[in-house]
Motif scaffolding. Structure first.
Motif, PDB file in Angstrom:
ATOM      1  N   PRO A  13       0.810  -1.219   0.000  1.00 17.25           N
ATOM      2  CA  PRO A  13       0.000   0.000   0.000  1.00 17.25           C
ATOM      3  C   PRO A  13       0.842   1.267   0.000  1.00 17.25           C
ATOM      4  O   PRO A  13       1.847   1.370   0.699  1.00 17.25           O
ATOM      5  CB  PRO A  13      -0.810  -0.120   1.297  1.00 17.25           C
ATOM      6  CG  PRO A  13      -0.851  -1.579   1.588  1.00 17.25           C
ATOM      7  CD  PRO A  13       0.455  -2.125   1.101  1.00 17.25           C
ATOM      8  N   GLY A  14       0.424   2.216  -0.846  1.00 13.21           N
ATOM      9  CA  GLY A  14       0.991   3.549  -0.807  1.00 13.21           C
ATOM     10  C   GLY A  14       2.367   3.691  -1.400  1.00 13.21           C
ATOM     11  O   GLY A  14       3.000   4.720  -1.239  1.00 13.21           O
ATOM     12  N   THR A  15       2.878   2.682  -2.097  1.00 11.27           N
ATOM     13  CA  THR A  15       4.213   2.801  -2.660  1.00 11.27           C
ATOM     14  C   THR A  15       4.131   2.850  -4.169  1.00 11.27           C
ATOM     15  O   THR A  15       3.235   2.287  -4.774  1.00 11.27           O
ATOM     16  CB  THR A  15       5.102   1.616  -2.245  1.00 11.27           C
ATOM     17  OG1 THR A  15       4.544   0.427  -2.781  1.00 11.27           O
ATOM     18  CG2 THR A  15       5.193   1.526  -0.744  1.00 11.27           C
ATOM     19  N   ARG A  24       0.959   1.668  -7.597  1.00 13.78           N
ATOM     20  CA  ARG A  24       0.298   0.789  -6.651  1.00 13.78           C
ATOM     21  C   ARG A  24      -0.618   1.617  -5.766  1.00 13.78           C
ATOM     22  O   ARG A  24      -0.201   2.603  -5.185  1.00 13.78           O
ATOM     23  CB  ARG A  24       1.319   0.017  -5.820  1.00 13.78           C
ATOM     24  CG  ARG A  24       2.068  -1.010  -6.657  1.00 13.78           C
ATOM     25  CD  ARG A  24       3.035  -1.811  -5.825  1.00 13.78           C
ATOM     26  NE  ARG A  24       3.677  -2.846  -6.635  1.00 13.78           N
ATOM     27  CZ  ARG A  24       4.550  -3.722  -6.155  1.00 13.78           C
ATOM     28  NH1 ARG A  24       4.885  -3.686  -4.876  1.00 13.78           N
ATOM     29  NH2 ARG A  24       5.076  -4.639  -6.948  1.00 13.78           N
ATOM     30  N   VAL A  25      -1.854   1.198  -5.700  1.00 13.57           N
ATOM     31  CA  VAL A  25      -2.860   1.945  -4.963  1.00 13.57           C
ATOM     32  C   VAL A  25      -3.894   0.963  -4.420  1.00 13.57           C
ATOM     33  O   VAL A  25      -4.213  -0.027  -5.084  1.00 13.57           O
ATOM     34  CB  VAL A  25      -3.515   3.008  -5.872  1.00 13.57           C
ATOM     35  CG1 VAL A  25      -4.196   2.376  -7.064  1.00 13.57           C
ATOM     36  CG2 VAL A  25      -4.493   3.871  -5.108  1.00 13.57           C
ATOM     37  N   PRO A  26      -4.380   1.176  -3.204  1.00 14.06           N
ATOM     38  CA  PRO A  26      -5.468   0.331  -2.700  1.00 14.06           C
ATOM     39  C   PRO A  26      -6.660   0.381  -3.654  1.00 14.06           C
ATOM     40  O   PRO A  26      -7.106   1.461  -4.061  1.00 14.06           O
ATOM     41  CB  PRO A  26      -5.800   0.950  -1.345  1.00 14.06           C
ATOM     42  CG  PRO A  26      -4.531   1.617  -0.913  1.00 14.06           C
ATOM     43  CD  PRO A  26      -3.920   2.142  -2.184  1.00 14.06           C
ATOM     44  N   ALA A  27      -7.180  -0.787  -4.009  1.00 17.86           N
ATOM     45  CA  ALA A  27      -8.270  -0.845  -4.981  1.00 17.86           C
ATOM     46  C   ALA A  27      -9.011  -2.162  -4.838  1.00 17.86           C
ATOM     47  O   ALA A  27      -8.439  -3.165  -4.412  1.00 17.86           O
ATOM     48  CB  ALA A  27      -7.724  -0.715  -6.414  1.00 17.86           C
ATOM     49  N   MET A  28     -10.300  -2.142  -5.202  1.00 16.95           N
ATOM     50  CA  MET A  28     -11.063  -3.388  -5.274  1.00 16.95           C
ATOM     51  C   MET A  28     -12.334  -3.164  -6.068  1.00 16.95           C
ATOM     52  O   MET A  28     -12.785  -2.035  -6.263  1.00 16.95           O
ATOM     53  CB  MET A  28     -11.401  -3.916  -3.879  1.00 16.95           C
ATOM     54  CG  MET A  28     -12.321  -3.058  -3.066  1.00 16.95           C
ATOM     55  SD  MET A  28     -12.604  -3.821  -1.448  1.00 16.95           S
ATOM     56  CE  MET A  28     -13.444  -2.493  -0.602  1.00 16.95           C
ATOM     57  N   LEU A  29     -12.892  -4.288  -6.534  1.00 22.20           N
ATOM     58  CA  LEU A  29     -14.164  -4.289  -7.228  1.00 22.20           C
ATOM     59  C   LEU A  29     -15.221  -4.837  -6.289  1.00 22.20           C
ATOM     60  O   LEU A  29     -15.041  -5.890  -5.679  1.00 22.20           O
ATOM     61  CB  LEU A  29     -14.087  -5.136  -8.501  1.00 22.20           C
ATOM     62  CG  LEU A  29     -15.344  -5.156  -9.370  1.00 22.20           C
ATOM     63  CD1 LEU A  29     -14.976  -5.108 -10.851  1.00 22.20           C
ATOM     64  CD2 LEU A  29     -16.191  -6.405  -9.097  1.00 22.20           C
ATOM     65  N   ILE A 233     -13.658  -4.572   6.608  1.00 17.76           N
ATOM     66  CA  ILE A 233     -13.711  -3.853   5.349  1.00 17.76           C
ATOM     67  C   ILE A 233     -13.487  -2.361   5.535  1.00 17.76           C
ATOM     68  O   ILE A 233     -13.198  -1.625   4.581  1.00 17.76           O
ATOM     69  CB  ILE A 233     -15.067  -4.103   4.645  1.00 17.76           C
ATOM     70  CG1 ILE A 233     -15.015  -3.661   3.182  1.00 17.76           C
ATOM     71  CG2 ILE A 233     -16.198  -3.400   5.377  1.00 17.76           C
ATOM     72  CD1 ILE A 233     -13.998  -4.365   2.354  1.00 17.76           C
ATOM     73  N   GLY A 234     -13.577  -1.868   6.770  1.00 18.77           N
ATOM     74  CA  GLY A 234     -13.385  -0.448   7.012  1.00 18.77           C
ATOM     75  C   GLY A 234     -11.963   0.021   6.839  1.00 18.77           C
ATOM     76  O   GLY A 234     -11.705   1.219   6.674  1.00 18.77           O
ATOM     77  N   ALA A 235     -11.007  -0.898   6.870  1.00 18.28           N
ATOM     78  CA  ALA A 235      -9.605  -0.545   6.642  1.00 18.28           C
ATOM     79  C   ALA A 235      -9.335  -0.426   5.149  1.00 18.28           C
ATOM     80  O   ALA A 235     -10.068  -0.981   4.322  1.00 18.28           O
ATOM     81  CB  ALA A 235      -8.697  -1.604   7.254  1.00 18.28           C
ATOM     82  N   LEU A 236      -8.272   0.299   4.790  1.00 12.76           N
ATOM     83  CA  LEU A 236      -7.903   0.373   3.376  1.00 12.76           C
ATOM     84  C   LEU A 236      -7.586  -1.022   2.860  1.00 12.76           C
ATOM     85  O   LEU A 236      -6.905  -1.800   3.524  1.00 12.76           O
ATOM     86  CB  LEU A 236      -6.670   1.262   3.191  1.00 12.76           C
ATOM     87  CG  LEU A 236      -6.891   2.762   3.027  1.00 12.76           C
ATOM     88  CD1 LEU A 236      -5.551   3.471   2.986  1.00 12.76           C
ATOM     89  CD2 LEU A 236      -7.692   3.083   1.772  1.00 12.76           C
ATOM     90  N   PRO A 237      -8.058  -1.371   1.679  1.00 12.06           N
ATOM     91  CA  PRO A 237      -7.702  -2.671   1.111  1.00 12.06           C
ATOM     92  C   PRO A 237      -6.235  -2.703   0.692  1.00 12.06           C
ATOM     93  O   PRO A 237      -5.580  -1.660   0.618  1.00 12.06           O
ATOM     94  CB  PRO A 237      -8.626  -2.789  -0.107  1.00 12.06           C
ATOM     95  CG  PRO A 237      -8.916  -1.370  -0.488  1.00 12.06           C
ATOM     96  CD  PRO A 237      -8.957  -0.602   0.800  1.00 12.06           C
ATOM     97  N   ALA A 238      -5.740  -3.888   0.430  1.00 12.50           N
ATOM     98  CA  ALA A 238      -4.368  -4.015  -0.055  1.00 12.50           C
ATOM     99  C   ALA A 238      -4.214  -3.283  -1.380  1.00 12.50           C
ATOM    100  O   ALA A 238      -5.153  -3.201  -2.177  1.00 12.50           O
ATOM    101  CB  ALA A 238      -4.014  -5.487  -0.223  1.00 12.50           C
TER     102      ALA A 238
END
Length: 452
Positions: A13-15, A24-29, A233-238
């Motif tokens: 995350p965040g790099t 690279r960014v936290p993301a999901m569908l 789920i409240g945390a940032l995803p990978a």
């Protein structure tokens, strides 16, 4: 057909990785087994949760849609674009995702219908871009079957990057425990949402109410975000690797010096942000007007009447005789007019609403359009016109009865069958098909310039 092979990459995350290749960014569908499970509710709540924490959130909608994006845009604070491996194309989707990855702390993509529904499906989109999947399952009336359903969603077809599931409509903490215990080890538990009528998003025949029709939307989103805040789920995803992509092409200024008048109000609200961007990129000036409230048209060189809900406002539209006369005069003056779905409905002689009441409307097209109880058409459409071939979709509950012979028909890409009729009267082009302008900007420029 686009290449639907998965591109899955582990990430931190965040790099930032090689700037020439990816970010690279936290993301999901966010997906579900079917429509009506709570995808939009959960996606909007997650966007709101992270936005109020000070993060920059970008949200996309898988497949053609106008209503869910209005809610998601209000929650995220930014326009919501569509990603569709057929309608928008993989290159357009890749460019928009890459742009979002360069500016966002979180990317969310809301799926369409069920995870594996359609060709291409939301699952295909997740595989193509290596997005992990959150499946929202309406679990109020089930127990261990929750685990079986999650197992099937995760295992059907080619592998997904990963999957976690959120139980929606849970009755009690004990119920949530039963659901979590039913999951196979390789499927993550994202948490549970209890039933909460005060936070639910109301809907009608074409889908959810739009954001501007919900004055208490922020209050609803706060309740939902609070409910998710303490869940996994409240945390940032990978973070995932979003590949760099060429930016959207620079368009020639074919509409420079031209003003496009665009209907936009409660009756005409189905506008892709990408369509507006395309018109501006072609050099056009946009002038919005309300067929419900305005008596005259703006000074313009062409008209675009997009879809919406003319059937809900038919009496008011019919009573605005000044606007109806202005539309008739514009047509008589050979002003190029593009009318889509609800925009076309307003141009027939008569519109019959859901109550069976008849309303006289613009009369540019002979005949009557009538609301039905059941869905009349749904799905992708391709439109081959002399100006060029355009992609889009159809979704309507009305039918048109007219003596006017269609100029041509759209085609259904799934099997090549005949799709929606296209009508032409002078410089007017009208159809139930909603067009995605970036699929062929040059064709749109020709349509709105009156060049055939």
């Amino acid at each position: 057909m686009p290449n639907l092979a998965a591109t899955v990459a582990s990430a931190v995350p965040g790099t930032r990785t090689d700037a020439a290749r990816s970010l690279r960014v936290p993301a999901m569908l966010v997906a579900a087994p079917a429509s009506g499970q709570g995808k939009t509710t959960v996606t909007a709540a997650l966007a709101w949760l992270h936005r109020r924490a000070g993060r920059t959130v970008r949200v996309f909608k898988s497949g053609p849609d106008y209503l869910d994006p209005s809610i998601l845009a209000a929650a995220s604070g930014a326009p919501v674009h569509s990603l569709d491996l057929w309608m928008t194309g993989a290159e357009d989707a890749a460019a928009r995702l890459a742009k979002a990855a360069a500016e966002a702390d979180l990317i969310l993509v809301e799926g369409v219908m069920g995870l594996h529904d359609g060709t291409p499906s939301s699952a295909d989109l997740a595989r193509h871009f290596g997005l992990p999947v959150l499946s929202v399952i309406q679990a109020g009336a089930m127990a261990q079957t929750f685990g079986a359903l999650a197992f099937g969603l995760a295992g059907y077809g080619q592998p997904l990057a990963s999957m976690q599931v959120l139980a929606n409509g849970v009755a009690s903490p004990r119920h949530a425990d039963m659901l979590q215990e039913s999951l196979p080890a390789h499927i993550g538990w994202a948490g549970a949402l209890a039933r909460d009528n005060a936070a639910s998003l109301p809907e009608r025949h074409l889908g959810l109410l739009a954001a501007d029709e919900l004055p208490d939307l922020n209050t609803r989103l706060d309740r939902l975000a609070d409910a998710l805040a303490g869940q996994p789920i409240g945390a940032l995803p990978a973070a995932v690797e979003i590949a760099a992509a060429p930016p959207l092409p620079v368009l020639p200024p074919l509409l420079a010096g031209k003003t496009i008048a665009i209907a936009r109000d409660a009756a005409f609200r189905f506008l892709y942000p990408a369509n507006l961007d395309t018109l501006q990129a072609l050099g056009a000036r946009l002038a919005f007007f309300s067929p419900l409230d305005d008596a005259t048209l703006p000074d313009c060189d062409a008209l675009w009447l997009p879809g919406g809900y003319p059937e809900l406002h038919a009496a008011r539209l019919s009573a605005n005789t000044g606007m109806l006369a202005a539309l008739r005069q514009a047509h008589a003056d050979s002003l190029p007019i593009l009318a889509e779905c609800g925009g076309m409905m307003a141009l027939f002689e008569t519109l019959v609403d859901k109550a069976g009441d008849s309303h006289a409307v613009a009369g540019l097209l002979p005949g009557t359009v009538t609301m039905q109880r059941r869905l009349a058409a749904l799905g992708h459409q391709q439109l081959a016109l002399p100006e060029g071939t355009l992609r889009g979709h159809t979704f309507h509950y009305s039918s048109a009865q007219t003596p006017l012979a269609p100029y041509c028909h759209a085609t259904v890409p799934r099997d090549g069958s005949r799709g929606e009729a296209v009508f032409r009267q002078g410089a007017l082009t009208a159809s139930y098909t909603h067009l995605y302008f970036p699929s062929n900007p040059l064709a749109i420029a020709a349509l709105l310039s009156g060049v055939r």
